[in-house]
Design a protein around this motif. Structure first.
Motif, PDB file in Angstrom:
ATOM      1  N   LEU A 126      15.712  12.109  20.290  1.00 28.56           N
ATOM      2  CA  LEU A 126      16.305  12.580  21.686  1.00 28.56           C
ATOM      3  C   LEU A 126      17.618  13.491  21.297  1.00 28.56           C
ATOM      4  CD1 LEU A 126      16.394  12.306  24.796  1.00 28.56           C
ATOM      5  CD2 LEU A 126      18.048  10.404  24.549  1.00 28.56           C
ATOM      6  N   GLY A 127      17.330  14.767  21.813  1.00 25.12           N
ATOM      7  CA  GLY A 127      18.533  15.801  21.511  1.00 25.12           C
ATOM      8  C   GLY A 127      19.313  15.871  22.797  1.00 25.12           C
ATOM      9  N   ILE A 128      20.520  16.095  22.291  1.00 21.80           N
ATOM     10  CA  ILE A 128      21.622  16.134  23.232  1.00 21.80           C
ATOM     11  C   ILE A 128      22.194  17.440  23.056  1.00 21.80           C
ATOM     12  CG2 ILE A 128      23.948  15.094  24.172  1.00 21.80           C
ATOM     13  CD1 ILE A 128      21.476  13.450  24.519  1.00 21.80           C
ATOM     14  N   ALA A 129      22.438  18.521  23.957  1.00 27.63           N
ATOM     15  CA  ALA A 129      22.866  19.672  23.912  1.00 27.63           C
ATOM     16  C   ALA A 129      24.520  19.642  23.740  1.00 27.63           C
ATOM     17  CB  ALA A 129      22.575  20.742  24.843  1.00 27.63           C
ATOM     18  N   ALA A 130      25.090  20.103  23.010  1.00 21.84           N
ATOM     19  CA  ALA A 130      26.430  20.189  22.710  1.00 21.84           C
ATOM     20  C   ALA A 130      27.208  21.375  22.502  1.00 21.84           C
ATOM     21  CB  ALA A 130      27.028  19.194  21.703  1.00 21.84           C
ATOM     22  N   ALA A 131      28.268  21.753  23.408  1.00 25.79           N
ATOM     23  CA  ALA A 131      28.817  22.909  23.285  1.00 25.79           C
ATOM     24  C   ALA A 131      30.186  22.838  22.190  1.00 25.79           C
ATOM     25  CB  ALA A 131      29.559  23.260  24.581  1.00 25.79           C
ATOM     26  N   THR A 132      30.166  23.514  21.256  1.00 29.89           N
ATOM     27  CA  THR A 132      31.181  23.439  20.241  1.00 29.89           C
ATOM     28  C   THR A 132      31.665  24.913  20.038  1.00 29.89           C
ATOM     29  OG1 THR A 132      29.662  24.240  18.174  1.00 29.89           O
ATOM     30  CG2 THR A 132      29.523  22.042  18.996  1.00 29.89           C
ATOM     31  N   PRO A 133      32.822  24.946  19.252  1.00 28.42           N
ATOM     32  CA  PRO A 133      33.448  26.441  19.091  1.00 28.42           C
ATOM     33  C   PRO A 133      32.684  27.249  18.340  1.00 28.42           C
ATOM     34  CG  PRO A 133      35.023  24.461  18.612  1.00 28.42           C
ATOM     35  CD  PRO A 133      33.743  23.810  18.960  1.00 28.42           C
ATOM     36  N   ARG A 134      31.774  26.850  17.611  1.00 34.88           N
ATOM     37  CA  ARG A 134      30.675  27.876  16.805  1.00 34.88           C
ATOM     38  C   ARG A 134      29.515  27.893  17.622  1.00 34.88           C
ATOM     39  NH1 ARG A 134      32.574  24.249  12.600  1.00 34.88           N
ATOM     40  NH2 ARG A 134      33.844  25.178  11.122  1.00 34.88           N
ATOM     41  N   GLY A 135      29.437  27.504  18.783  1.00 37.96           N
ATOM     42  CA  GLY A 135      28.298  27.725  19.577  1.00 37.96           C
ATOM     43  C   GLY A 135      27.497  26.602  20.035  1.00 37.96           C
ATOM     44  N   LEU A 136      26.548  26.766  20.748  1.00 36.59           N
ATOM     45  CA  LEU A 136      25.563  25.512  21.222  1.00 36.59           C
ATOM     46  C   LEU A 136      24.695  24.818  19.957  1.00 36.59           C
ATOM     47  CD1 LEU A 136      24.566  23.928  23.676  1.00 36.59           C
ATOM     48  CD2 LEU A 136      22.682  25.354  23.781  1.00 36.59           C
TER      49      LEU A 136
END
Length: 488
Positions: A352-362
């Motif tokens: 199960l993937g969880i999209a995460a926004a980070t300083p380096r991008g999605l």
């Protein structure tokens, strides 16, 4: 291939490994050691960023750092030497880096492969898998100014690393032509990060007017050269015609009005993956608005449950469990398209993937075998995934092998969206903001907690009926969470 070589019985070199699966380059983000520092086997010496993630690299032997071959911010090909280690300190005075080693702060350029040689297979390296052994060589400097140029670049780079201005050259600075940075017809002077920036922007350094000390081209010079090229279309001259020299006024630009950011690393990989997914898999998106008041009450109760102590409980946890139950009821949705063999590959597991926004991008790390996890285990896995992503410590392996994904756009106050599939996956569920809205409940209009779900799926794998069933099941569970028990 190994990630280290022996230059003598005393000095050993450590090469840039393939820190993912088949990656060809990585950018050095930060050095944790400097020449003269003592290192031990397994000690992290630098952090690099690939097209997938930021990764820390440990050194595989003991010794003293003799030389860092590249400065921070340099993109290095897999297989290039990045650091030299003195493994026998105290056995004599260590020789200073040779003139050939100093310019190694600039990326090495691979020589063209001999078409008569068959490529060797890749072998395991320190992290992931390496590339086949190949010979590399530096492009020879041209012109009599090659040696002074190398010394000037090396001095400037070392000064930047040491945090002070570059020393003045002992010899008179070479003359700088008015329309370019190449002294006396030689190679333009620029530090490796500036060369990489020019390459990314498609700028020929020979056409850039340098403003740096001793005729060195700076980042600002490259941006200034790129700005007019992007804003003023110029017709390409015919092959038989020489391009007219641009007037000096055309070079001027107001750099304060715009900022150019090179697309590289994670952000570049995301862009390529999304374009590939959008124009390869035929996307279909369906929507449903659902009353999640009972789910929100369940979340509040679980936060007080002793069995959930120490883990984070939030609506995303229940939504993830609802999607897993919906996949169990409709297993055909959990599949992949094999283009080479023209086959549908059904997966009997859910990563199960969880999209995460980070300083380096999605990024989209996934929970391996999420279908086998209890609710407390799933909550713990979600918490660890989010913390690791925010800290920038997500490994390439954590982002490989996903089957379906959830993206929670509701945390940004967005009602819903039409998400693009993560490459290789069959479906992605977007979760909108949960808001108090007027809703007809038991025949009366009442304020209820409501959200909108959007499910995008690959129409080669999932037809409208199957996609609708999956989305309807998720909505039904969120409306009546007791179905997590009766349907599981």
């Amino acid at each position: 291939m190994t990630t280290m070589t022996e230059t003598s019985a005393r000095f050993r070199e450590f090469k840039m490994p393939d820190v993912g699966e088949g990656l060809t380059e990585a950018e050095i983000l930060k050095w944790f050691v400097q020449p003269g520092d003592t290192v031990t086997d397994g000690q992290v010496v630098c952090e690099v960023e690939t097209a997938k993630a930021a990764v820390e690299l440990p050194i595989p032997f003991d010794g003293v750092v003799h030389e860092l071959r590249f400065p921070e911010g340099t993109t290095v090909d897999v297989g290039q030497v990045i650091i030299a280690i003195d493994v026998a300190p105290g056995s004599g005075d260590a020789p200073a880096p040779t003139p050939a080693a100093a310019p190694a702060q600039e990326p090495v350029e691979a020589a063209p492969a001999d078409s008569g040689d068959a490529p060797k297979g890749r072998t395991p390296v320190l992290v992931g898998y390496g590339v086949a052994e190949s010979s590399t060589k530096r492009r020879p400097r041209k012109g009599a100014s090659a040696a002074p140029e190398a010394a000037a670049v090396a001095a400037a780079v070392q000064a930047e690393l040491n945090g002070h201005a570059a020393p003045a050259a002992a010899a008179p600075a070479p003359a700088v032509p008015a329309q370019g940075g190449a002294p006396d017809g030689g190679r333009p002077l620029a530090k490796p990060p500036v060369r990489k920036l020019a390459k990314d922007l498609g700028i020929d350094l020979a056409t850039v007017v340098p403003t740096g000390k001793d005729g060195i081209i700076t980042r600002e010079d490259v941006h200034a050269a790129a700005a007019p090229a992007a804003t003023t279309p110029v017709a390409a001259p015919a092959p038989s015609q020489a391009a007219p020299e641009a007037p000096a006024a055309a070079v001027a630009s107001d750099s304060a009005r715009e900022t150019r950011i090179p697309v590289k690393g994670v952000r570049k990989a995301i862009a390529q993956a999304m374009v590939g997914s959008a124009f390869t898999a035929p996307h279909v998106t369906e929507f449903v608005t659902v009353d999640v008041t009972r789910t929100m009450k369940l979340v509040a109760e679980l936060k007080e449950d002793k069995d959930m102590a120490g883990v984070r409980v939030n609506p995303l946890l229940i939504i993830a469990k609802a999607l897993l139950v919906a996949i169990k009821r409709n297993p055909e949705v959990n599949a992949a398209w094999d283009e080479a063999n023209q086959e549908i590959v059904q997966k009997h597991y859910v990563n199960l993937g969880i999209a995460a926004a980070t300083p380096r991008g999605l990024i989209v790390p996934n929970i391996k075998d999420a279908h086998d996890k209890t609710l407390p285990q799933l909550a713990a896995a979600l918490g660890e995934l989010v913390t690791t992503a925010r800290d920038g410590k997500t490994s390439p392996a954590a982002m490989a092998g996903g089957t379906v994904t959830i993206t929670n756009v509701g945390v940004f106050g967005v009602d819903t969206g039409t998400p693009i599939l993560n490459p290789g996956e069959s479906a992605i569920l977007a979760v909108g903001a949960i808001k108090l809205q007027p809703w007809v409940h038991k025949g009366k209009v009442k304020p209820r907690q409501v959200t909108t779900l959007a499910l995008s799926f690959d129409h080669r794998l999932v037809d409208g009926e199957l996609g609708s069933k999956v989305l309807a099941d998720v909505a039904a569970i969120l409306e009546q969470p007791k179905r997590l028990i009766t349907w599981a």
